[in-house]
Write a protein that holds these residues in place. Structure first.
Motif, PDB file in Angstrom:
ATOM      1  N   GLY A   1       0.675  -1.313  -0.083  1.00 43.16           N
ATOM      2  CA  GLY A   1      -0.078   0.125  -0.055  1.00 43.16           C
ATOM      3  C   GLY A   1       0.808   1.248  -0.189  1.00 43.16           C
TER       4      GLY A   1
ATOM      5  N   ALA B   1       0.361   3.518  -3.248  1.00 42.73           N
ATOM      6  CA  ALA B   1      -1.029   4.246  -3.182  1.00 42.73           C
ATOM      7  C   ALA B   1      -1.128   5.189  -2.144  1.00 42.73           C
ATOM      8  CB  ALA B   1      -1.915   3.468  -2.981  1.00 42.73           C
ATOM      9  N   TYR B   2      -0.456   4.953  -0.938  1.00 41.65           N
ATOM     10  CA  TYR B   2      -0.665   5.882  -0.100  1.00 41.65           C
ATOM     11  C   TYR B   2       0.180   7.263  -0.464  1.00 41.65           C
ATOM     12  CZ  TYR B   2       0.474   8.296   4.552  1.00 41.65           C
ATOM     13  OH  TYR B   2       0.458   8.918   5.544  1.00 41.65           O
TER      14      TYR B   2
ATOM     15  N   LYS C   1      -1.919   8.873  -3.151  1.00 35.18           N
ATOM     16  CA  LYS C   1      -3.125   9.665  -2.327  1.00 35.18           C
ATOM     17  C   LYS C   1      -2.674  10.943  -1.561  1.00 35.18           C
ATOM     18  CE  LYS C   1      -6.916   8.310   0.611  1.00 35.18           C
ATOM     19  NZ  LYS C   1      -7.453   7.289   1.475  1.00 35.18           N
TER      20      LYS C   1
ATOM     21  N   GLN D   1      -7.432  -1.147  -7.246  1.00 40.19           N
ATOM     22  CA  GLN D   1      -7.422  -1.024  -5.902  1.00 40.19           C
ATOM     23  C   GLN D   1      -6.588   0.206  -5.488  1.00 40.19           C
ATOM     24  OE1 GLN D   1      -6.534  -4.335  -3.605  1.00 40.19           O
ATOM     25  NE2 GLN D   1      -7.138  -3.398  -1.605  1.00 40.19           N
ATOM     26  N   GLN D   2      -5.291   0.210  -5.821  1.00 43.73           N
ATOM     27  CA  GLN D   2      -4.541   1.429  -5.384  1.00 43.73           C
ATOM     28  C   GLN D   2      -5.138   2.684  -6.116  1.00 43.73           C
ATOM     29  OE1 GLN D   2      -0.951  -0.276  -7.114  1.00 43.73           O
ATOM     30  NE2 GLN D   2      -0.099  -0.640  -5.279  1.00 43.73           N
TER      31      GLN D   2
ATOM     32  N   GLU E   1      -7.823   3.844  -4.174  1.00 45.98           N
ATOM     33  CA  GLU E   1      -7.426   4.470  -2.624  1.00 45.98           C
ATOM     34  C   GLU E   1      -6.749   6.113  -3.039  1.00 45.98           C
ATOM     35  OE1 GLU E   1      -4.312   2.854   0.180  1.00 45.98           O
ATOM     36  OE2 GLU E   1      -5.244   1.142  -0.829  1.00 45.98           O
TER      37      GLU E   1
ATOM     38  N   GLU F   1     -13.478   0.403  -5.738  1.00 45.96           N
ATOM     39  CA  GLU F   1     -12.471  -0.318  -6.956  1.00 45.96           C
ATOM     40  C   GLU F   1     -13.671  -0.447  -8.279  1.00 45.96           C
ATOM     41  OE1 GLU F   1     -10.270  -4.456  -7.677  1.00 45.96           O
ATOM     42  OE2 GLU F   1     -11.024  -3.892  -5.753  1.00 45.96           O
TER      43      GLU F   1
END
Length: 181
Positions: free
Chosen positions: A66, A69-70, A73, A144-145, A148, A154
């Motif tokens: 993750g 993606a973090y 984001k 999914q990423q 996020e 999704e």
């Protein structure tokens, strides 16, 4: 190959090499991503540094797989907050790289023409479609990423990518590119 989360854990254990490796890996791509919102590379660089400084001062818990993606984001959030007084949209204008010097001139011209047509067509897409396509195809994120990063489900990303590709295919065909898949 060391995964991103291992580099992050390495930093959390006190080894600065983990931080350096993550910044080398994601610094430029995050700057380009933020610049798609700001259209000011210097501001984008500042915000990219803010993303990393937040990550490394707050030290949030991040699940395996993750971290990328973090980071995106957080970058998106900071760019949107930075531009909160202006109309927001995502642009791919500044995301091209200079070609390798060994590439033939004709190929460079053809590639630049295709890139320009792609950028023109991408600019005609809805901002959400454009960003979903960018994250999944240019940044290689999973749905999914991307969900996020964009604060969507999704399923919504799946729909945006599907609709965005269909719309983009039509726009590219209008411009004379008939082999768009």
């Amino acid at each position: 190959m060391v995964i991103d989360e291992e580099l992050y854990r390495q930093y959390l254990r006190g080894d600065e090499a983990g931080l350096e490796a993550l910044m080398r890996k994601y610094g430029n791509p995050l700057t380009l991503y933020i610049n798609g919102y700001l259209h000011d590379v210097h501001e984008a660089e500042d915000l990219m540094i803010e993303v990393f400084s937040y990550l490394f001062t707050k030290k949030p818990r991040i699940r395996d797989g993750g971290l990328k993606a973090y980071l995106y984001k957080a970058a998106r959030h900071m760019a949107l907050r930075h531009k909160s007084r202006h109309r927001l949209f995502f642009s791919l204008d500044d995301l091209t790289e200079e070609p390798d010097g060994k590439t033939l001139v004709e190929e460079v011209i053809r590639t630049k023409e295709r890139d320009q047509i792609l950028h023109i067509c991408m600019d005609e897409l809805k901002a959400d479609y454009r960003e979903a396509l960018y994250l999944t195809y240019f940044e290689g994120m999973s749905y999914q990423q991307a969900a996020e990063v964009m604060g969507k489900s999704e399923k919504q990303i799946t729909n945006m990518v599907y609709r965005g590709k269909a719309r983009l295919r039509g726009l590219l065909e209008r411009e004379g590119i008939t082999n768009a898949k």
